[in-house]
Write a protein that holds these residues in place. Structure first.
Motif, PDB file in Angstrom:
ATOM      1  N   UNK A 182     -14.913   6.518 -15.310  1.00 18.85           N
ATOM      2  CA  UNK A 182     -15.632   6.758 -14.064  1.00 18.85           C
ATOM      3  C   UNK A 182     -16.697   7.837 -14.210  1.00 18.85           C
ATOM      4  N   UNK A 183     -16.568   8.690 -15.220  1.00 19.22           N
ATOM      5  CA  UNK A 183     -17.617   9.669 -15.503  1.00 19.22           C
ATOM      6  C   UNK A 183     -18.746   9.052 -16.321  1.00 19.22           C
ATOM      7  N   UNK A 184     -18.553   7.800 -16.727  1.00 18.08           N
ATOM      8  CA  UNK A 184     -19.564   7.142 -17.548  1.00 18.08           C
ATOM      9  C   UNK A 184     -19.433   7.465 -19.015  1.00 18.08           C
ATOM     10  N   UNK A 185     -18.302   8.054 -19.418  1.00 18.22           N
ATOM     11  CA  UNK A 185     -18.087   8.390 -20.826  1.00 18.22           C
ATOM     12  C   UNK A 185     -17.256   7.265 -21.454  1.00 18.22           C
ATOM     13  N   UNK A 186     -17.982   6.302 -22.016  1.00 19.53           N
ATOM     14  CA  UNK A 186     -17.349   5.065 -22.458  1.00 19.53           C
ATOM     15  C   UNK A 186     -17.612   4.820 -23.938  1.00 19.53           C
ATOM     16  N   UNK A 187     -16.552   4.603 -24.690  1.00 20.55           N
ATOM     17  CA  UNK A 187     -16.690   4.135 -26.063  1.00 20.55           C
ATOM     18  C   UNK A 187     -16.731   2.611 -26.024  1.00 20.55           C
ATOM     19  N   UNK A 188     -17.752   2.058 -26.622  1.00 27.09           N
ATOM     20  CA  UNK A 188     -17.924   0.613 -26.562  1.00 27.09           C
ATOM     21  C   UNK A 188     -16.741  -0.121 -27.176  1.00 27.09           C
ATOM     22  N   UNK A 196       0.825  -1.202   0.000  1.00 27.77           N
ATOM     23  CA  UNK A 196       0.000   0.000   0.000  1.00 27.77           C
ATOM     24  C   UNK A 196       0.862   1.256   0.000  1.00 27.77           C
ATOM     25  N   UNK A 197       1.905   1.261   0.832  1.00 25.74           N
ATOM     26  CA  UNK A 197       2.772   2.438   0.922  1.00 25.74           C
ATOM     27  C   UNK A 197       3.653   2.577  -0.315  1.00 25.74           C
ATOM     28  N   UNK A 198       4.185   1.461  -0.774  1.00 27.94           N
ATOM     29  CA  UNK A 198       5.131   1.505  -1.883  1.00 27.94           C
ATOM     30  C   UNK A 198       4.510   1.831  -3.227  1.00 27.94           C
ATOM     31  N   UNK A 199       3.231   1.527  -3.390  1.00 21.19           N
ATOM     32  CA  UNK A 199       2.570   1.778  -4.678  1.00 21.19           C
ATOM     33  C   UNK A 199       1.710   3.046  -4.662  1.00 21.19           C
ATOM     34  N   UNK A 200       1.745   3.790  -3.561  1.00 18.16           N
ATOM     35  CA  UNK A 200       0.850   4.952  -3.439  1.00 18.16           C
ATOM     36  C   UNK A 200       1.028   5.949  -4.581  1.00 18.16           C
ATOM     37  N   UNK A 201       2.270   6.295  -4.886  1.00 15.43           N
ATOM     38  CA  UNK A 201       2.524   7.312  -5.916  1.00 15.43           C
ATOM     39  C   UNK A 201       2.081   6.845  -7.302  1.00 15.43           C
ATOM     40  N   UNK A 202       2.453   5.632  -7.689  1.00 15.81           N
ATOM     41  CA  UNK A 202       2.074   5.138  -9.011  1.00 15.81           C
ATOM     42  C   UNK A 202       0.574   4.859  -9.056  1.00 15.81           C
ATOM     43  N   UNK A 203       0.007   4.512  -7.931  1.00 10.42           N
ATOM     44  CA  UNK A 203      -1.445   4.317  -7.819  1.00 10.42           C
ATOM     45  C   UNK A 203      -2.169   5.604  -8.205  1.00 10.42           C
ATOM     46  N   UNK A 204      -1.710   6.724  -7.644  1.00 14.30           N
ATOM     47  CA  UNK A 204      -2.337   8.010  -7.929  1.00 14.30           C
ATOM     48  C   UNK A 204      -2.181   8.397  -9.397  1.00 14.30           C
ATOM     49  N   UNK A 205      -1.048   8.051  -9.995  1.00 12.70           N
ATOM     50  CA  UNK A 205      -0.856   8.344 -11.414  1.00 12.70           C
ATOM     51  C   UNK A 205      -1.840   7.536 -12.262  1.00 12.70           C
ATOM     52  N   UNK A 206      -2.011   6.276 -11.917  1.00 10.95           N
ATOM     53  CA  UNK A 206      -2.957   5.433 -12.658  1.00 10.95           C
ATOM     54  C   UNK A 206      -4.375   5.960 -12.514  1.00 10.95           C
ATOM     55  N   UNK A 207      -4.704   6.443 -11.305  1.00  8.60           N
ATOM     56  CA  UNK A 207      -6.037   6.986 -11.058  1.00  8.60           C
ATOM     57  C   UNK A 207      -6.369   8.149 -11.974  1.00  8.60           C
ATOM     58  N   UNK A 208      -5.363   8.901 -12.350  1.00  7.80           N
ATOM     59  CA  UNK A 208      -5.597  10.156 -13.058  1.00  7.80           C
ATOM     60  C   UNK A 208      -5.312  10.099 -14.552  1.00  7.80           C
ATOM     61  N   UNK A 209      -5.232   8.899 -15.113  1.00 11.08           N
ATOM     62  CA  UNK A 209      -5.152   8.796 -16.568  1.00 11.08           C
ATOM     63  C   UNK A 209      -6.502   9.194 -17.163  1.00 11.08           C
ATOM     64  N   UNK A 210      -6.483   9.763 -18.348  1.00 14.48           N
ATOM     65  CA  UNK A 210      -7.726  10.230 -18.971  1.00 14.48           C
ATOM     66  C   UNK A 210      -8.695   9.082 -19.217  1.00 14.48           C
TER      67      UNK A 210
END
Length: 317
Positions: free
Chosen positions: A61-67, A41-55
């Motif tokens: 998560x906004x529901x804007x999905x191309x099938x 949990x501690x070691x992946x926190x930074x890369x976790x946040x980067x993955x969270x914020x990919x477009x």
């Protein structure tokens, strides 16, 4: 920061599906910084946040999905899980993997195959191919499965724990956005029929990880491998974003309705934790536009304006 973290145990016990225990004090599981789950949990926190914020993830998560992108994402997952589960099966008696072997509860390959058959119909195997980013991910999994099986713990943890957490929210979003059948076709990947309580099972899985007899050096290598797993996933997201630029704008906008969010989205490896702060104003605008399109919303708005006008007139008298 506290030297240790605590996690409530389900029903006062850290067990699920006949599982084991980490350490309990009056119904509370005590987690220490040297536990593998805490190190991850501690070691992946930074890369976790980067993955969270990919477009790609934020749009999802906004529901804007191309099938088409959703289908390609499932293809990438199919090849990834096929490789990972093949290596887990191959090494299921390894001392660092045997305690984490839950094929009935966790394995996703067959579920993904059913989803791909739904999206591509018969002969789907001949219609899909592995992308360059996915191929690199697969090759890494195959390499460590042969040379350092203990590192498979990192990939299993990164994928399965995320699937059991935020993945349940993604299922709701995808179902609404693409108007998929309520019976679950196309979304088998997110359905864990062998797990009755995701929370209890995750506690069991983490306790089993923490009980593995690993030295500090091996634990650190597992953390580094988990970081690499996040990076592989981000590379796949990047690929999908590039493909998306070549597609027609067939976005389906269907964010989950209030009260339908189930699953612990804060634990999802790909959740945009800062989305609300960065996108709050645009969200409010979308809600306002939705209200104005509804006749009853228009009536309520008119009544609200009338009330404000009456209040202003009273104040100015």
């Amino acid at each position: 920061m506290s030297a240790m973290r605590t996690e409530d145990a389900a029903d006062g016990k850290s067990t699920a599906n006949g599982g084991g225990v980490v350490c309990e004090e009056r119904g509370v599981t005590v987690l220490r910084p040297t536990d593998l789950s805490e190190m991850l949990a501690a070691g992946t926190k930074e890369v976790h946040e980067k993955a969270e914020n990919t477009e790609f993830v934020k749009d999802f998560l906004r529901g804007r999905i191309r099938k088409e992108l959703f289908k390609l994402g499932h293809v990438a997952l199919f090849f990834t899980y096929s490789a990972m589960e093949e290596q887990i099966e191959r090494n299921k008696e390894h001392p660092h993997l045997a305690a984490l072997y839950f094929p009935h509860e966790l394995h996703r390959r067959d579920a993904l195959a059913r989803d791909l058959q739904y999206f591509y119909s018969e002969g789907w195997q001949n219609q899909i191919s592995v992308s360059p980013a996915t191929q690199r991910y697969v090759e890494r999994i195959q390499q460590i499965g042969q040379d350092e099986p203990a590192l498979l713990v990192a990939h299993a943890y990164t994928r399965y724990m995320g699937d059991l957490s935020g993945g349940q929210v993604l299922r709701k979003v995808a179902q609404r956005a693409m108007k998929l059948p309520p019976t679950g076709e196309g979304l088998n990947f997110y359905q864990f029929d062998g797990i009755h309580s995701a929370k209890a099972f995750k506690q069991l899985y983490r306790s089993r990880m923490n009980e593995l007899e690993l030295d500090t050096h091996t634990k650190q290598k597992i953390v580094e491998e988990a970081i690499l797993a996040f990076q592989f996933n981000m590379e796949i997201f990047g690929e999908l974003e590039e493909v998306g630029k070549t597609l027609q704008d067939d976005v389906l906008d269907a964010a989950p309705a209030h009260g339908e969010m189930q699953g612990d989205i804060s634990q999802c490896p790909y959740y945009a934790a800062k989305m609300a702060a960065s996108d709050g104003s645009s969200y409010i605008c979308r809600v306002a536009m939705t209200v104005l399109k509804n006749p009853s919303g228009q009536v309520l708005l008119a009544a609200w304006i009338a009330a404000l006008a009456g209040l202003a007139a009273w104040y100015l008298m």
